[in-house]
Design a protein around this motif. Structure first.
Motif, PDB file in Angstrom:
ATOM      1  N   GLY A   1       0.823  -1.207   0.000  1.00  0.00           N
ATOM      2  CA  GLY A   1       0.000   0.000   0.000  1.00  0.00           C
ATOM      3  C   GLY A   1       0.855   1.253   0.000  1.00  0.00           C
ATOM      4  O   GLY A   1       0.646   2.160  -0.818  1.00  0.00           O
ATOM      5  N   ILE A   2       1.840   1.279   0.889  1.00  0.00           N
ATOM      6  CA  ILE A   2       2.734   2.448   0.946  1.00  0.00           C
ATOM      7  C   ILE A   2       3.411   2.650  -0.397  1.00  0.00           C
ATOM      8  O   ILE A   2       3.516   3.759  -0.922  1.00  0.00           O
ATOM      9  CB  ILE A   2       3.778   2.266   2.079  1.00  0.00           C
ATOM     10  CG1 ILE A   2       3.102   2.348   3.438  1.00  0.00           C
ATOM     11  CG2 ILE A   2       4.881   3.291   1.966  1.00  0.00           C
ATOM     12  CD1 ILE A   2       4.018   2.051   4.598  1.00  0.00           C
ATOM     13  N   GLY A   3       3.863   1.517  -0.984  1.00  0.00           N
ATOM     14  CA  GLY A   3       4.554   1.611  -2.266  1.00  0.00           C
ATOM     15  C   GLY A   3       3.651   2.187  -3.343  1.00  0.00           C
ATOM     16  O   GLY A   3       4.052   3.083  -4.091  1.00  0.00           O
ATOM     17  N   ILE A   4       2.417   1.723  -3.408  1.00  0.00           N
ATOM     18  CA  ILE A   4       1.528   2.198  -4.484  1.00  0.00           C
ATOM     19  C   ILE A   4       1.143   3.658  -4.258  1.00  0.00           C
ATOM     20  O   ILE A   4       1.129   4.465  -5.194  1.00  0.00           O
ATOM     21  CB  ILE A   4       0.294   1.273  -4.589  1.00  0.00           C
ATOM     22  CG1 ILE A   4       0.774  -0.071  -5.166  1.00  0.00           C
ATOM     23  CG2 ILE A   4      -0.780   1.888  -5.483  1.00  0.00           C
ATOM     24  CD1 ILE A   4      -0.317  -1.054  -5.446  1.00  0.00           C
ATOM     25  N   LEU A   5       0.855   3.992  -3.013  1.00  0.00           N
ATOM     26  CA  LEU A   5       0.544   5.397  -2.721  1.00  0.00           C
ATOM     27  C   LEU A   5       1.695   6.301  -3.134  1.00  0.00           C
ATOM     28  O   LEU A   5       1.513   7.329  -3.802  1.00  0.00           O
ATOM     29  CB  LEU A   5       0.272   5.585  -1.228  1.00  0.00           C
ATOM     30  CG  LEU A   5      -1.061   5.110  -0.657  1.00  0.00           C
ATOM     31  CD1 LEU A   5      -1.116   5.380   0.831  1.00  0.00           C
ATOM     32  CD2 LEU A   5      -2.199   5.818  -1.347  1.00  0.00           C
ATOM     33  N   SER A   6       2.922   5.908  -2.730  1.00  0.00           N
ATOM     34  CA  SER A   6       4.046   6.797  -3.020  1.00  0.00           C
ATOM     35  C   SER A   6       4.364   6.794  -4.507  1.00  0.00           C
ATOM     36  O   SER A   6       4.700   7.844  -5.077  1.00  0.00           O
ATOM     37  CB  SER A   6       5.267   6.402  -2.195  1.00  0.00           C
ATOM     38  OG  SER A   6       5.612   5.077  -2.474  1.00  0.00           O
ATOM     39  N   GLY A   7       4.234   5.614  -5.147  1.00  0.00           N
ATOM     40  CA  GLY A   7       4.499   5.567  -6.585  1.00  0.00           C
ATOM     41  C   GLY A   7       3.538   6.458  -7.356  1.00  0.00           C
ATOM     42  O   GLY A   7       3.945   7.267  -8.201  1.00  0.00           O
ATOM     43  N   SER A   8       2.224   6.338  -7.037  1.00  0.00           N
ATOM     44  CA  SER A   8       1.253   7.201  -7.706  1.00  0.00           C
ATOM     45  C   SER A   8       1.561   8.664  -7.410  1.00  0.00           C
ATOM     46  O   SER A   8       1.458   9.530  -8.294  1.00  0.00           O
ATOM     47  CB  SER A   8      -0.152   6.890  -7.205  1.00  0.00           C
ATOM     48  OG  SER A   8      -0.371   5.515  -7.174  1.00  0.00           O
TER      49      SER A   8
ATOM     50  N   VAL B   1       4.493  10.036  -6.687  1.00  0.00           N
ATOM     51  CA  VAL B   1       5.672  10.522  -7.411  1.00  0.00           C
ATOM     52  C   VAL B   1       5.327  10.768  -8.881  1.00  0.00           C
ATOM     53  O   VAL B   1       5.743  11.777  -9.480  1.00  0.00           O
ATOM     54  CB  VAL B   1       6.831   9.507  -7.277  1.00  0.00           C
ATOM     55  CG1 VAL B   1       7.933   9.824  -8.259  1.00  0.00           C
ATOM     56  CG2 VAL B   1       7.359   9.522  -5.860  1.00  0.00           C
ATOM     57  N   TRP B   2       4.536   9.867  -9.433  1.00  0.00           N
ATOM     58  CA  TRP B   2       4.119  10.053 -10.843  1.00  0.00           C
ATOM     59  C   TRP B   2       3.409  11.400 -10.996  1.00  0.00           C
ATOM     60  O   TRP B   2       3.722  12.190 -11.889  1.00  0.00           O
ATOM     61  CB  TRP B   2       3.212   8.884 -11.250  1.00  0.00           C
ATOM     62  CG  TRP B   2       2.318   9.152 -12.413  1.00  0.00           C
ATOM     63  CD1 TRP B   2       1.003   9.478 -12.367  1.00  0.00           C
ATOM     64  CD2 TRP B   2       2.680   9.155 -13.801  1.00  0.00           C
ATOM     65  NE1 TRP B   2       0.511   9.667 -13.626  1.00  0.00           N
ATOM     66  CE2 TRP B   2       1.516   9.481 -14.532  1.00  0.00           C
ATOM     67  CE3 TRP B   2       3.861   8.902 -14.508  1.00  0.00           C
ATOM     68  CZ2 TRP B   2       1.497   9.586 -15.915  1.00  0.00           C
ATOM     69  CZ3 TRP B   2       3.841   8.979 -15.889  1.00  0.00           C
ATOM     70  CH2 TRP B   2       2.675   9.317 -16.585  1.00  0.00           C
ATOM     71  N   LEU B   3       2.473  11.678 -10.090  1.00  0.00           N
ATOM     72  CA  LEU B   3       1.737  12.941 -10.188  1.00  0.00           C
ATOM     73  C   LEU B   3       2.640  14.144  -9.926  1.00  0.00           C
ATOM     74  O   LEU B   3       2.475  15.208 -10.515  1.00  0.00           O
ATOM     75  CB  LEU B   3       0.583  12.945  -9.187  1.00  0.00           C
ATOM     76  CG  LEU B   3      -0.639  12.136  -9.606  1.00  0.00           C
ATOM     77  CD1 LEU B   3      -1.650  12.087  -8.487  1.00  0.00           C
ATOM     78  CD2 LEU B   3      -1.256  12.739 -10.854  1.00  0.00           C
ATOM     79  N   LEU B   4       3.609  13.946  -9.036  1.00  0.00           N
ATOM     80  CA  LEU B   4       4.529  15.042  -8.699  1.00  0.00           C
ATOM     81  C   LEU B   4       5.290  15.507  -9.938  1.00  0.00           C
ATOM     82  O   LEU B   4       5.647  16.674 -10.063  1.00  0.00           O
ATOM     83  CB  LEU B   4       5.510  14.530  -7.648  1.00  0.00           C
ATOM     84  CG  LEU B   4       6.265  15.556  -6.825  1.00  0.00           C
ATOM     85  CD1 LEU B   4       5.266  16.318  -5.978  1.00  0.00           C
ATOM     86  CD2 LEU B   4       7.279  14.861  -5.948  1.00  0.00           C
TER      87      LEU B   4
ATOM     88  N   LEU C   1      -0.933  12.307  -1.839  1.00  0.00           N
ATOM     89  CA  LEU C   1      -0.702  10.858  -1.816  1.00  0.00           C
ATOM     90  C   LEU C   1       0.620  10.528  -1.131  1.00  0.00           C
ATOM     91  O   LEU C   1       0.710   9.598  -0.329  1.00  0.00           O
ATOM     92  CB  LEU C   1      -0.713  10.302  -3.247  1.00  0.00           C
ATOM     93  CG  LEU C   1      -2.091  10.191  -3.896  1.00  0.00           C
ATOM     94  CD1 LEU C   1      -1.957   9.779  -5.349  1.00  0.00           C
ATOM     95  CD2 LEU C   1      -2.923   9.159  -3.139  1.00  0.00           C
TER      96      LEU C   1
ATOM     97  N   ALA D   1       1.537   8.246   2.251  1.00  0.00           N
ATOM     98  CA  ALA D   1       2.530   7.164   2.269  1.00  0.00           C
ATOM     99  C   ALA D   1       3.551   7.402   3.371  1.00  0.00           C
ATOM    100  O   ALA D   1       3.889   6.501   4.141  1.00  0.00           O
ATOM    101  CB  ALA D   1       3.215   7.065   0.912  1.00  0.00           C
TER     102      ALA D   1
END
Lengths: 971, 112
Positions: free
Chosen positions: B8-15, B17-20, B34, B38
């Motif tokens: 969960g932490i990984g997906i939250l942070s990945g999404s 970072v993508w948006l960032l 997001l 995370a």
């Protein structure tokens, strides 16, 4: 009087006076001068009263702990040497105040002048009285700062601003070097205490870091005393009002450098490095200063270069490393202060009476102001070193020291010649000062007709000149004992035998004096014609303008190189910056992983619960969906974001963190509302009209996706690696043990926030307050983009519907919109407020607390905005969020400061239980009061942000109405 | 459990970072939110995951080790409030920038 009180009062009194002086009305020249004079005189009396104790005990001391962990104490110490300087600082300070009363024009803002002046006096007394080297550096920097403010006093004048800036940069940089040097001394000695440092001379001189320390200390001292090659700031500081030049740039500030050299003389002097570094700077300043002074056109410029030269003389005497040299240096510090201050004041009178300081324009003033002229002549003679005046005595001692051999070297051989040449120049510029101003032709076209100044303006000069005379004629009975006390304070057991007499027989120093006197007079006769019409500055050297070199260096350093670095290393675009940031974070995580490996994973992961798995399945889907939709479907993305937030929230509950879940939930609500309010001002964006996807942009996205995946995988791995490791013992156990015993609360998280780490929370709520004010300030000047100005699409559709129906007026549907939820929200207002109070009161023992309660309360307010519309709420409800912020911060601070009343450190809390009727036992720790501050601030900040944003729609309507009204009138 | 939260932490942070790294200001603000979820979860997880541990001191006898770790909780509580402030500030910044420049690109102008 008690030593502690006396010394503390001495340093504090001028600062207190400074604060008072700043508050007096701006045309009160007399009361300002009375105040400043009274402060200076009281200091002088206090200092003189301390003399017997100093003679008896060697020094008086006072010490308060400041930051004991850093070895920093507020330690003051007055020995004979400091006493002599303190007398100079306060005594000449008093005379200059008297003089400034008449010098300053009624149009000048005098409160500022006297306020800075007194503050400078306090800083200077602090420098000479500091018993701790760090404290000394602190006061040292304060003198630089107030010198800057005083030089720039007439800030409408470009020369004053430039001079002030230059002085600040040079002396401030020196101060930083000094601080580093002092830290090195502390490293070597193990203490910053002056007594300890003075006793560790051998350890310092034999230490490997001796040379760097020496160089750093010298950088500080030489910049302050305007010694070559840092001399150039002093002549440029002459744009200051003359009382400032008389006080700071002759008697006190510039003496701080040589004061420090003399103070640390027993520690540093006597080595080859000391002799060369200090000797070269001193000799160069002595010669160049004297030579430059001859060729100045400006009276104050002449005096400034002469000051450089005389300070060079003192520096050179100190460089010799012989006790007799130090005696002569200390004596000359005294003498120079008296005659140079009086000469500056005389120059100021000339300027004041004639309107110019240009020696080529001046002349023949003797017949207009005979008394001032006579006084200036005596002081000028003292500067030239004429017998029967104090300048002669120290100059004789200087000659006697110069011919001694101290260290076989070229410099030592050259010193007697340099001394004679510089003294001859001193005679030349002294004669020029007197002759070109007071004698010769009557000035042709002066801006003003000169006459004698008022008696009290002349009094300070008369006093100092009489002092020059008395000391010059009867040195051993007048100044002798005081000099001896000062010398013993510096040299201790190494104090040599010396005699203060006018006549030492017909010896070599006397011959040197005579050569200098006659040679100087001859040089003046030879140069007189040239000096009457030459350009400003010495021949050849005037092409080498130190100020221009300094300015060029400044431009190159702070503009050209900075620009080059900026353009070549940075970008103004956000995306590459963020990309680099993420990559740097990835790298920072990878490097230790590569170096140390993952290590053993000890704990066994716990069983997977299907419900939580489902929650996170949804959470992850929401997060990915939000990422996917954020560009074209903002509202959808916001909802999905809320889904991810709820998953987070549930996780907190799941794993025993109800406090977090509560706060997260409330923050989630407020954030969503906030973003909803903002959505309306964003541009429409639809997939259909957007530009087509190019190859380059597809490549960019793939790269960013790769980065995002790497970051996600990395973070997941990191989190997993942390979680499956056994928990080491942390300070958490301390908090758990003591939360109830010491904090009086059962909710450990809340006790940590409002009690154990209350100072952090205070900082945090301050940040929150600042953010809210920033949001408010940004929105006050908010101008929506033109395409967001019209009514939102939904309102347009609803209004069109109203118009199409015959029985409806425009706005009916908008008014009825969400009627049932709106009524519910209005009824919920008191309920939410009671909930917030409940959350607040139980916070110390159960989940809740000021943060959660504050956000809940803010949610109550914003619900009203959503339910009834901005206009309706603002007509009925007057919320003053800025006051809430201020009150909250004040309550929190007052609670913290309240513990001082009971002699406890800041933010110590006390706890007990109170029995309230109906409610029962309520925890009433003082931490609750602190939490009340947190509550007030959080309500204020959150409401301020929400309301400021919500209010925009009203402002937009008003703006639209105004522009419509203007449109109707104009055609 | 740990694996689920870590993913969960990984997906939250990945999404996040993508948006960032996206060009629109609104995307960045979503991304920051997001990422803050995370990071908050991560800080929280450093206290290890324990269901049913009492978070509030009780008068029953027992070992202190039975209680939930209060330290990361206090840290995260602070972080939640601060991230709310950051979000608010950034939101207003983006609105002001959009009003001034007419563009919702993070640089205030479209890529040329």
């Amino acid at each position: 009087m008690h030593d502690d009180l006396l010394l503390t009062l001495l340093v504090l009194l001028p600062f207190i006076g400074s604060v008072f002086a700043a508050t007096v009305s701006s045309n009160a020249r007399n009361s300002e001068a009375w105040l400043a004079g009274a402060v200076a005189l009281s200091c002088l009396i206090l200092i003189i009263a301390a003399y017997p104790a100093i003679v008896a005990n060697g020094a008086i001391r006072s010490e308060f702990d400041w930051i004991p962990a850093l070895g920093l104490s507020f330690s003051l110490r007055m020995d004979g040497f400091a006493w002599m300087f303190a007398v100079l600082v306060s005594g000449i300070g008093f005379l200059v105040v008297l003089y400034a009363r008449y010098y300053m024009s009624p149009k000048d803002p005098v409160p500022r002048f006297f306020s800075f002046f007194l503050a400078f006096m306090g800083a200077m007394l602090g420098v000479v009285l500091s018993g701790n080297l760090i404290l000394l550096v602190l006061f040292w920097e304060l003198t630089s700062l107030f010198s800057f403010l005083l030089i720039g006093y007439w800030h409408h004048n470009a020369a004053a601003r430039d001079g002030a800036r230059m002085a600040l940069i040079v002396t401030g940089a020196g101060g930083l070097a000094l601080l580093t040097g002092v830290l090195l001394i502390g490293h070597i000695v193990g203490s910053y205490d002056l007594d300890r440092v003075l006793a560790s001379g051998d350890a310092i001189r034999s230490h490997a870091l001796y040379v760097p320390t020496l160089v750093l200390i010298l950088l500080g001292a030489l910049t302050k005393s305007a010694q070559f090659p840092f001399h150039f700031w002093l002549p440029n500081a002459m744009a200051a009002p003359t009382p400032v030049s008389a006080y700071l740039h002759s008697a006190t500030l510039v003496k701080a450098g040589v004061f420090l050299l003399a103070r640390l003389w027993p520690v540093f002097a006597g080595t080859t490095e000391w002799f060369w570094l200090v000797g070269l700077a001193g000799t160069a300043s002595l010669l160049l200063g004297a030579f430059f002074a001859v060729f100045q056109r400006d009276l104050k410029g002449l005096l400034a270069y002469s000051t450089i030269s005389h300070l060079g003389l003192i520096t050179m005497l100190l460089s010799l490393g012989s006790p007799l040299g130090a005696v002569a240096a200390i004596f000359h510090m005294m003498n120079h202060a008296t005659f140079k201050a009086s000469l500056f004041m005389a120059a100021g009178i000339v300027d004041h009476e004639t309107g110019t300081r240009d020696m080529q324009k001046l002349g023949g003033l003797f017949r207009f102001m005979p008394i001032t002229a006579t006084l200036a002549m005596v002081a000028g003679a003292a500067m030239a070193g004429v017998p029967l005046l104090n300048g002669f005595l120290s100059k004789e001692m200087f000659f006697a020291e110069a011919i001694e051999t101290h260290l076989h070297s070229v410099l030592d051989t050259a010193e007697p010649y340099a001394a004679v040449v510089a003294s001859a120049f001193a005679v030349t510029y002294s004669i020029r000062f007197i002759h070109s101003v007071f004698f010769g032709q009557k000035p042709a076209d002066l801006p003003r007709t000169p006459h004698e100044p008022p008696f009290w303006m002349r009094f300070p000069i008369s006093f100092l000149v009489i002092a020059c005379l008395i000391v010059g004629i009867l040195p051993s009975v007048t100044v002798g004992p005081f000099l001896q006390t000062a010398v013993v304070a510096v040299l201790g057991s190494r104090t040599p035998e010396y005699s203060l007499a006018i006549w030492h027989g017909f010896n070599l120093p006397l011959i040197m004096s005579l050569v200098a006197l006659i040679g100087g007079a001859l040089i003046y006769v030879a140069l007189k014609g040239y000096l009457q019409q030459c350009a400003d500055g010495p021949p050849l050297f005037r092409l080498l303008d130190a100020r221009r070199i300094f300015d060029d260096a400044l431009v190159i350093l702070s503009w050209r190189w900075a620009r080059f670095l900026e353009t070549s290393l940075t970008t103004r675009r956000l995306q590459p910056q963020l990309r680099l940031l993420v990559l740097a974070a990835l790298l920072a995580a990878l490097v230790p992983l590569y170096a140390r490996g993952l290590g053993p994973l000890a704990a066994i992961p716990s069983r997977i619960d299907p419900v939580l798995a489902l929650v996170w399945l949804t959470g992850c889907a929401c997060a990915i969906g939000a990422a996917y939709q954020a560009k074209y479907h903002r509202l959808v993305a916001l909802m999905l974001l809320g889904g991810a937030g709820l998953a987070t929230c549930i996780t907190f509950v799941w794993f025993s963190a109800p406090d977090l879940a509560l706060t997260q939930l409330l923050v989630e609500i407020v954030t969503t509302v906030l973003i909803l309010l903002g959505l309306r001002w964003l541009p429409k964006r639809s997939e259909a009209v957007d530009e087509p996807v190019t190859f380059a942009s597809r490549l960019r996205r793939q790269r960013d996706l790769a980065i995002a995946v790497a970051a996600g995988v990395g973070f997941a791995a990191l989190a997993f690696a942390v979680m499956v490791r056994p928990l080491p013992d942390t300070i958490a156990s301390y908090f758990l043990e003591n939360a109830y015993l010491m904090g009086g609360g059962r909710n450990v998280v809340n006790v940590i926030l409002v009690d154990f780490r209350a100072f952090d929370t205070l900082g945090e709520i301050t940040v929150l307050g600042i953010v809210a004010l920033t949001v408010f300030a940004l929105l006050r000047r908010f101008r929506p983009a033109s395409d967001s100005l019209g009514a939102p699409e939904q309102q347009r559709v609803q209004n069109a519907f109203d118009e199409a129906q015959p029985d409806r007026k425009q706005g009916d549907t908008v008014g009825d919109y969400l009627l049932v939820p709106a009524a519910t929200m209005q009824w919920l207002f008191p309920v939410i407020i009671v909930l917030a109070i409940y959350l607040f009161l139980r916070g110390h023992d159960l989940p809740g607390g000021g943060f959660a309660a504050g956000i809940a309360m803010a949610a109550a307010f914003i619900l009203q905005y959503m339910a009834a519309g901005t206009t309706w709420v603002e007509d009925r409800l007057r919320i003053l969020p800025v006051n809430w912020i201020g009150m909250g911060l004040l309550v929190a601070l007052a609670t913290g400061a309240g513990s001082w009343l009971f002699d406890y450190p800041f933010l110590t809390s006390h706890s007990q239980y109170l029995q309230l009727p109906l409610i029962g036992s309520v925890p009433a720790a003082t931490a609750l009061l602190f939490d009340l501050g947190v509550l007030g601030l959080v309500i204020g900040a959150t409401v301020l942000m929400l309301v400021a944003l919500a209010h925009q729609s009203v402002r937009k309507l008003r703006a639209a109405r105004l522009s419509a009204a203007a449109g109707e009138e104009s055609p | 459990m740990e694996a689920i939260l870590a993913i969960g932490i990984g997906i939250l942070s990945g999404s996040g970072v993508w948006l960032l790294l996206r060009p629109r200001t609104y995307q960045v603000i979503m991304g920051l939110s997001l990422i803050s979820y995370a990071v908050n979860l991560f800080i929280f997880s450093t206290g290890r995951l324990r269901s049913d541990a009492p978070p509030v001191l009780t008068s029953q006898p027992g070992s202190l080790a039975d209680y939930a770790d209060p330290l990361p909780q206090a840290l995260v509580l602070t972080a939640i409030v601060i991230s709310f402030a950051t979000t608010a500030l950034f939101l207003v910044m983006l609105l002001a920038s959009r009003g001034l420049t007419g563009s919702d690109h993070v640089d205030g102008q479209e890529r040329r």
